[in-house]
Structures are given as C-alpha cells and as structure tokens.
Write a protein that holds these residues in place. Structure first.
Motif, PDB file in Angstrom:
ATOM      1  N   TRP A 127       0.811  -1.222   0.000  1.00  0.00           N
ATOM      2  CA  TRP A 127       0.000   0.000   0.000  1.00  0.00           C
ATOM      3  C   TRP A 127       0.844   1.272   0.000  1.00  0.00           C
ATOM      4  O   TRP A 127       0.398   2.300  -0.463  1.00  0.00           O
ATOM      5  N   VAL A 128       2.029   1.212   0.531  1.00  0.00           N
ATOM      6  CA  VAL A 128       2.831   2.435   0.686  1.00  0.00           C
ATOM      7  C   VAL A 128       4.167   2.355  -0.056  1.00  0.00           C
ATOM      8  O   VAL A 128       5.149   2.944   0.363  1.00  0.00           O
ATOM      9  N   LYS A 129       4.198   1.665  -1.186  1.00  0.00           N
ATOM     10  CA  LYS A 129       5.433   1.511  -1.955  1.00  0.00           C
ATOM     11  C   LYS A 129       5.212   1.909  -3.412  1.00  0.00           C
ATOM     12  O   LYS A 129       4.204   1.543  -4.027  1.00  0.00           O
ATOM     13  N   ALA A 130       6.167   2.660  -3.948  1.00  0.00           N
ATOM     14  CA  ALA A 130       6.131   2.989  -5.373  1.00  0.00           C
ATOM     15  C   ALA A 130       6.180   1.695  -6.179  1.00  0.00           C
ATOM     16  O   ALA A 130       6.830   0.730  -5.791  1.00  0.00           O
ATOM     17  N   GLY A 131       5.452   1.678  -7.290  1.00  0.00           N
ATOM     18  CA  GLY A 131       5.371   0.502  -8.139  1.00  0.00           C
ATOM     19  C   GLY A 131       4.176  -0.384  -7.848  1.00  0.00           C
ATOM     20  O   GLY A 131       3.846  -1.260  -8.641  1.00  0.00           O
ATOM     21  N   SER A 132       3.527  -0.150  -6.727  1.00  0.00           N
ATOM     22  CA  SER A 132       2.353  -0.952  -6.369  1.00  0.00           C
ATOM     23  C   SER A 132       1.183  -0.612  -7.283  1.00  0.00           C
ATOM     24  O   SER A 132       1.085   0.497  -7.812  1.00  0.00           O
ATOM     25  N   ILE A 133       0.290  -1.586  -7.456  1.00  0.00           N
ATOM     26  CA  ILE A 133      -0.871  -1.415  -8.332  1.00  0.00           C
ATOM     27  C   ILE A 133      -2.138  -1.537  -7.494  1.00  0.00           C
ATOM     28  O   ILE A 133      -2.315  -2.504  -6.759  1.00  0.00           O
ATOM     29  N   ILE A 134      -3.008  -0.529  -7.641  1.00  0.00           N
ATOM     30  CA  ILE A 134      -4.240  -0.433  -6.856  1.00  0.00           C
ATOM     31  C   ILE A 134      -5.420  -0.251  -7.808  1.00  0.00           C
ATOM     32  O   ILE A 134      -5.329   0.492  -8.782  1.00  0.00           O
ATOM     33  N   SER A 135      -6.534  -0.924  -7.521  1.00  0.00           N
ATOM     34  CA  SER A 135      -7.774  -0.733  -8.288  1.00  0.00           C
ATOM     35  C   SER A 135      -8.824  -0.098  -7.403  1.00  0.00           C
ATOM     36  O   SER A 135      -8.965  -0.461  -6.232  1.00  0.00           O
ATOM     37  N   TRP A 136      -9.559   0.826  -7.985  1.00  0.00           N
ATOM     38  CA  TRP A 136     -10.613   1.553  -7.282  1.00  0.00           C
ATOM     39  C   TRP A 136     -11.943   1.331  -7.979  1.00  0.00           C
ATOM     40  O   TRP A 136     -12.008   1.298  -9.205  1.00  0.00           O
ATOM     41  N   SER A 137     -13.002   1.232  -7.191  1.00  0.00           N
ATOM     42  CA  SER A 137     -14.371   1.278  -7.686  1.00  0.00           C
ATOM     43  C   SER A 137     -15.002   2.488  -7.015  1.00  0.00           C
ATOM     44  O   SER A 137     -14.923   2.630  -5.792  1.00  0.00           O
ATOM     45  N   TYR A 138     -15.602   3.362  -7.802  1.00  0.00           N
ATOM     46  CA  TYR A 138     -16.099   4.623  -7.256  1.00  0.00           C
ATOM     47  C   TYR A 138     -17.284   5.137  -8.065  1.00  0.00           C
ATOM     48  O   TYR A 138     -17.541   4.670  -9.175  1.00  0.00           O
ATOM     49  N   THR A 139     -17.998   6.080  -7.494  1.00  0.00           N
ATOM     50  CA  THR A 139     -19.088   6.741  -8.207  1.00  0.00           C
ATOM     51  C   THR A 139     -18.680   8.170  -8.480  1.00  0.00           C
ATOM     52  O   THR A 139     -18.309   8.922  -7.576  1.00  0.00           O
TER      53      THR A 139
END
Length: 126
Positions: A16-28
């Motif tokens: 969560w707190v490292k460069a290079g990490s990949i995160i997906s978001w679901s949002y409105t």
C-alpha cells in the motif's frame, strides 16, 4: 470514510505504501459507477506527497495520460491542507476538462478529514 463515493479499493501488486504498487478503485463519479487501476509512481515522504498514474479504467476512455498527485501540507497547530494536482492529456479536444473529478477529490478529502476528526474526538473521550 467516503462510502458514498468510494466503493472498493484493492491492492493488486506490491504494498500500500510503496512505489510501483498497483491499486484498483471502484467509485461513483458524476452519478456513474466507475473503475480505475493505478500505479503508485512516487511517494515523497519529505513533501508528504503521493503520485498515482492511471493505467486502466474509465478515465482511459477520455485521456491518453492521467496522473493524480496528492500532497498534505501540515498546518501550524495541527492538521493539514491537502493539495490535489491532476495532470492529463485528453484524447481529443471534445473531451471536457476534469473539473468534476477535481471536485470529487475535494469531497473525498473532506470526508477523510471528518473521519479523522471523529476518530481523534473518540480517542480523546476514551
């Protein structure tokens, strides 16, 4: 913290707190459920900033490139002021500027602020 706007966030790779990490978001956003997959490009502890590059999702239907930079500047006496920077290249001139997305970021920041203040009050009462 902002459940009416952010419906889910998943870590696909990294930390969560490292460069290079990949995160997906679901949002409105603008009344529609959307998704975004982002790479954390940089974390600058000295400047209290994080840079996210969108690599997949709804924003890529409108923009060639989309980068969000969030920076928390500490305030004297406690708390912080949050600055959002959106860097983008539109796919065409017909694509509107992402003002409503910037407003979305402001609302999420306010929701986070309210949550953190409630947590602090609860800890002070405990």
């Amino acid at each position: 913290m902002s459940t009416d706007k952010i419906h889910g966030v998943d870590l696909h790779d990294g930390d969560w707190v490292k460069a290079g990490s990949i995160i997906s978001w679901s949002y409105t956003h603008d009344g529609e459920t959307k998704v975004a997959k982002e790479v954390i490009e940089a974390i600058d502890d000295e400047k209290n900033s994080t840079t996210f590059r969108v690599v997949e999702g709804d924003l890529m239907k409108l923009y060639k490139n989309f980068v969000l930079v969030v920076q928390a500047a500490p305030k004297e006496g406690g708390g912080s002021v949050v600055h959002w920077t959106l860097e983008y290249e539109k796919l065409s001139e017909e694509v509107t500027e992402p003002y409503s997305l910037l407003q979305f970021c402001v609302h999420v920041s306010k929701d986070m602020d309210l949550h953190l203040m409630e947590q602090a009050q609860a800890q002070a009462q405990a």
